[in-house]
Each structure stands twice: as structure tokens, then as C-alpha cells.
Write a protein that holds these residues in place. Structure first.
Motif, mmCIF file in Angstrom:
data_model
loop_
_atom_site.group_PDB
_atom_site.id
_atom_site.type_symbol
_atom_site.label_atom_id
_atom_site.label_comp_id
_atom_site.label_asym_id
_atom_site.label_seq_id
_atom_site.Cartn_x
_atom_site.Cartn_y
_atom_site.Cartn_z
ATOM 1 N N LEU A 149 21.338 2.911 -14.625
ATOM 2 C CA LEU A 149 21.178 3.779 -13.470
ATOM 3 C C LEU A 149 22.154 3.403 -12.372
ATOM 4 O O LEU A 149 22.659 4.253 -11.652
ATOM 5 N N GLY A 150 22.455 2.095 -12.241
ATOM 6 C CA GLY A 150 23.461 1.683 -11.266
ATOM 7 C C GLY A 150 24.800 2.321 -11.556
ATOM 8 O O GLY A 150 25.485 2.801 -10.650
ATOM 9 N N SER A 151 25.205 2.368 -12.828
ATOM 10 C CA SER A 151 26.488 2.974 -13.177
ATOM 11 C C SER A 151 26.441 4.484 -12.977
ATOM 12 O O SER A 151 27.447 5.096 -12.616
ATOM 13 N N VAL A 152 25.300 5.105 -13.209
ATOM 14 C CA VAL A 152 25.151 6.542 -12.952
ATOM 15 C C VAL A 152 25.362 6.835 -11.473
ATOM 16 O O VAL A 152 26.114 7.740 -11.098
ATOM 17 N N ALA A 153 24.727 6.058 -10.619
ATOM 18 C CA ALA A 153 24.852 6.274 -9.181
ATOM 19 C C ALA A 153 26.295 6.114 -8.725
ATOM 20 O O ALA A 153 26.791 6.905 -7.915
ATOM 21 N N GLU A 154 26.980 5.091 -9.224
ATOM 22 C CA GLU A 154 28.365 4.866 -8.802
ATOM 23 C C GLU A 154 29.260 6.015 -9.233
ATOM 24 O O GLU A 154 30.149 6.433 -8.485
ATOM 25 N N ARG A 155 29.031 6.549 -10.416
ATOM 26 C CA ARG A 155 29.859 7.672 -10.857
ATOM 27 C C ARG A 155 29.580 8.916 -10.016
ATOM 28 O O ARG A 155 30.511 9.631 -9.609
ATOM 29 N N VAL A 156 28.311 9.165 -9.728
ATOM 30 C CA VAL A 156 27.969 10.336 -8.915
ATOM 31 C C VAL A 156 28.568 10.207 -7.521
ATOM 32 O O VAL A 156 29.121 11.162 -6.968
ATOM 33 N N VAL A 157 28.491 9.011 -6.931
ATOM 34 C CA VAL A 157 29.071 8.791 -5.607
ATOM 35 C C VAL A 157 30.574 9.046 -5.622
ATOM 36 O O VAL A 157 31.128 9.643 -4.704
ATOM 37 N N ARG A 158 31.257 8.600 -6.669
ATOM 38 C CA ARG A 158 32.713 8.781 -6.763
ATOM 39 C C ARG A 158 33.103 10.241 -6.938
ATOM 40 O O ARG A 158 34.122 10.680 -6.414
ATOM 41 N N GLU A 159 32.318 11.009 -7.701
ATOM 42 C CA GLU A 159 32.781 12.311 -8.161
ATOM 43 C C GLU A 159 32.041 13.515 -7.575
ATOM 44 O O GLU A 159 32.495 14.647 -7.738
ATOM 45 N N SER A 160 30.940 13.308 -6.903
ATOM 46 C CA SER A 160 30.127 14.449 -6.463
ATOM 47 C C SER A 160 30.865 15.334 -5.467
ATOM 48 O O SER A 160 31.491 14.854 -4.516
ATOM 49 N N ALA A 161 30.757 16.634 -5.679
ATOM 50 C CA ALA A 161 31.337 17.604 -4.751
ATOM 51 C C ALA A 161 30.495 17.747 -3.491
ATOM 52 O O ALA A 161 30.954 18.332 -2.507
ATOM 53 N N ARG A 162 29.276 17.228 -3.500
ATOM 54 C CA ARG A 162 28.387 17.276 -2.343
ATOM 55 C C ARG A 162 28.127 15.857 -1.843
ATOM 56 O O ARG A 162 28.237 14.891 -2.597
ATOM 57 N N PRO A 163 27.763 15.712 -0.574
ATOM 58 C CA PRO A 163 27.364 14.397 -0.100
ATOM 59 C C PRO A 163 26.208 13.844 -0.930
ATOM 60 O O PRO A 163 25.393 14.601 -1.467
ATOM 61 N N VAL A 164 26.167 12.529 -1.039
ATOM 62 C CA VAL A 164 25.144 11.854 -1.839
ATOM 63 C C VAL A 164 24.445 10.808 -0.980
ATOM 64 O O VAL A 164 25.110 10.001 -0.322
ATOM 65 N N MET A 165 23.118 10.810 -0.987
ATOM 66 C CA MET A 165 22.368 9.742 -0.348
ATOM 67 C C MET A 165 21.750 8.879 -1.433
ATOM 68 O O MET A 165 20.966 9.373 -2.254
ATOM 69 N N THR A 166 22.127 7.607 -1.455
ATOM 70 C CA THR A 166 21.597 6.685 -2.453
ATOM 71 C C THR A 166 20.516 5.819 -1.831
ATOM 72 O O THR A 166 20.577 5.455 -0.658
ATOM 73 N N VAL A 167 19.530 5.490 -2.651
ATOM 74 C CA VAL A 167 18.358 4.745 -2.187
ATOM 75 C C VAL A 167 18.164 3.532 -3.091
ATOM 76 O O VAL A 167 17.969 3.677 -4.297
ATOM 77 N N ARG A 168 18.211 2.345 -2.513
ATOM 78 C CA ARG A 168 17.942 1.115 -3.260
ATOM 79 C C ARG A 168 16.531 0.614 -2.969
ATOM 80 O O ARG A 168 15.832 0.146 -3.862
ATOM 81 N N GLN A 169 16.131 0.665 -1.726
ATOM 82 C CA GLN A 169 14.777 0.318 -1.313
ATOM 83 C C GLN A 169 14.218 1.490 -0.516
ATOM 84 O O GLN A 169 14.967 2.307 0.006
ATOM 85 N N ALA A 170 12.906 1.555 -0.429
ATOM 86 C CA ALA A 170 12.283 2.664 0.295
ATOM 87 C C ALA A 170 12.754 2.683 1.745
ATOM 88 O O ALA A 170 12.774 1.654 2.421
ATOM 89 N N GLY A 171 13.168 3.845 2.215
ATOM 90 C CA GLY A 171 13.581 4.009 3.599
ATOM 91 C C GLY A 171 12.641 4.955 4.321
ATOM 92 O O GLY A 171 11.905 5.723 3.690
ATOM 93 N N HIS A 172 12.651 4.892 5.637
ATOM 94 C CA HIS A 172 11.743 5.726 6.424
ATOM 95 C C HIS A 172 12.564 6.605 7.359
ATOM 96 O O HIS A 172 13.318 6.123 8.191
ATOM 97 N N GLY A 173 12.421 7.900 7.201
ATOM 98 C CA GLY A 173 13.170 8.832 8.012
ATOM 99 C C GLY A 173 12.254 9.656 8.890
ATOM 100 O O GLY A 173 11.049 9.402 8.945
ATOM 101 N N PRO A 174 12.786 10.680 9.528
ATOM 102 C CA PRO A 174 14.220 10.990 9.502
ATOM 103 C C PRO A 174 15.029 9.953 10.261
ATOM 104 O O PRO A 174 14.507 9.274 11.144
#
Length: 284
Positions: free
Chosen positions: A113-138
Motif C-alpha cells: 500500500l505504501g508503494s501504491v500511495a507513492e505512485r498515486v502521489v507521483r502520477e495523479s491528475a488530481r490533488p491527493v491527500m494521504t493519511v498515515r495516522q488519523a487526522g482531525h479536520g477540517p
């Protein structure tokens, strides 16, 4: 207009940090869940001996379909390549943003999954938000790491678009090696001296100050860009990091790409990344 978010899930359970974080950061968004079922080896016999077929057995798919419905609207993909499936949807006009995790639960799942995320971050035509630990938004406090490239400007624009009420703090990190190493920048036949290095460094810093001023102000520090950003992320002062996924050109672009990868892998807070529009169009 509501933000349309593609949420890529590696697990289908209520404890998914990716799903919880996405809903926390985008409470009013139109969310579409995507889960790619793993290919399960199935052994059948034949006259020539056992044959291994790769596919997803039906009971597992039925169970996964029920779990997905309990989480929200979305789709299952049978035994596909997760990165390719995410990127194909990101290249369409159906979504504005991708949210995904950066690590699986354990072992091979975590590495894949780490390699999947890195590829998506490199190649995605849209912005990507990656999550490693739970975050609290907005998000209300965003650290925007900038090298003044087109990709960095896209990351800043995305942060301002998705979190218009947030306080964005721009940070430009000057690597010590960038200030002292590149001998090739000397004019032909002219030796580099300490005085010429100091003068060039002052010019670079002054240029960075001017560019930050045009963007509304910010901070310049010296250090390793990834380590500086990660230290700020661990301080608890920010809810989100935003940065571009490529630098300007050549070696600088390669280095900033590696900075983005390290931050995506290690950041304790969500990371919003974006590519240059030119690169996104070329890759689409």
C-alpha cells in the motif's frame, strides 16, 4: 459546488483511519468509496496436474459488498491493480480530490500500500491527500512547503480551495548543499570563491523573500526540506501539510520528488500533494 472526493480504502471496516479522516476534513463533500479486492490464488486440478488461477472468490466478494454498503456509497474492483484503478478515476472529471492511506496494517500489505500511495502521489491528475495516522479536520492550520514551482503553486491553490478558512503558513527551506555545492553554476573559466558563493546565496534568499512576499508572506529556513517539514508536523502546530510533488527541473525536480515521498511516508498529519498542471495534462 460540493467537493467530489474519491476515498481509496485498503480495508472495509468502521475503524478505517482513512475514511474517518476524509469525513472529518470534508464533512460536506460527495464521497465515493473505492476498494480493490486482492487477487486470491485458487487451485484447481487438471489432467496435467494442479493449475493455479488468480481471481477473487464469490463468497469473499459478497461479504466485501455488504461491508462496503455499511460504510457508504462506492464500488468494488475485482483483483485489479490498486494504483492503476485509482489513477484511472483521478484522470476523469468525476472527482476533484483523492484521499488514501499510506500504509497497510502489517507485513506485505503495508509495503504494497505504501508503494501504491507513492505512485498515486507521483502520477495523479488530481490533488491527493494521504493519511498515515488519523487526522482531525477540517484543517485550520496548514503548513505549505514551497519551492515556488508550478506544482507548489498548485498545492497552495488546492489548500486554499478546499480549506478557505484555514491559516496557511508558507515555508521555503533552503538546503545547505544547495547553497554550497553546485560548482557547475560558475561562469566558464571563473573560479568560485567564498565571496562569490556568499553573494549568490544572498541573491537566492532575496529572490525567495520576494516570491514569498508576492504570495502573501512566509518563512525561509535552512535545512533538509523533508526533515524540517516533518519536525513541524510532529510539533502539533499544524493539521495538514501541503506541497507539490516535483520541483522546477532536472536534479532539483528529482530531489523535491524525493522530499515529497519522504513526507508522505512519515508525516503524522495528513499530506495534501498536487502536480503541475502541465505534468498532469501530459500524464492524463
Amino acid at each position: 459546488m460540493n467537493t467530489r472526493v474519491l476515498i481509496a480504502l485498503d480495508t472495509l471496516d468502521m475503524t478505517s483511519t482513512t475514511l474517518a479522516t476524509a469525513r472529518s476534513f470534508f464533512p460536506h463533500a460527495a464521497c465515493h468509496l473505492l476498494h480493490v479486492l486482492p487477487a486470491v490464488p485458487q487451485t484447481v486440478s487438471s489432467l496435467g496436474g494442479p493449475v493455479v488461477l488468480v481471481g477473487t472468490d464469490q463468497p469473499s466478494r459478497n461479504e466485501a459488498q455488504q461491508q462496503l454498503r455499511a460504510l457508504g456509497d462506492g464500488e468494488l474492483v475485482d483483483g485489479g491493480d490498486p494504483a492503476s484503478e485509482i489513477l484511472r478515476r483521478a484522470a476523469s472529471d468525476a472527482f476533484d480530490l483523492v484521499v488514501m492511506g499510506t500504509s497497510g496494517r502489517r507485513g506485505l500489505s503495508r509495503m504494497l500500500l505504501g508503494s501504491v500511495a507513492e505512485r498515486v502521489v507521483r502520477e495523479s491528475a488530481r490533488p491527493v491527500m494521504t493519511v498515515r495516522q488519523a487526522g482531525h479536520g477540517p484543517a485550520s492550520r496548514i503548513l505549505v512547503l514551497t519551492d515556488f514551482s508550478s506544482a507548489a503553486h498548485q498545492a497552495l491553490s488546492a489548500a486554499q480551495q478546499y480549506f478557505p478558512d484555514a491559516n496557511a503558513h508558507l515555508l521555503h527551506v533552503v538546503s545547505p548543499t544547495a547553497l554550497t555545492a553546485p560548482l557547475s553554476l560558475a561562469p566558464a573559466g571563473r573560479a568560485i570563491t567564498a565571496a562569490s558563493l556568499a553573494a549568490r546565496n544572498r541573491e537566492w534568499v532575496q529572490e525567495a523573500r520576494e516570491q514569498l512576499a508576492r504570495l502573501g508572506g512566509g518563512e525561509i529556513v535552512e535545512g533538509d526540506p523533508a526533515e524540517v517539514a516533518l519536525a513541524r508536523a510532529r510539533s502539533g502546530a499544524y493539521d495538514l501539510i501541503a506541497l507539490g510533488t516535483a520541483g522546477r527541473d532536472g536534479f532539483e525536480r528529482l530531489m523535491f520528488g524525493s522530499v515529497a515521498q519522504q513526507i508522505v511516508r512519515e508525516s503524522p498529519i495528513p499530506v495534501l500533494t498536487a502536480r503541475s498542471l502541465d505534468l498532469a495534462v501530459q500524464g492524463a
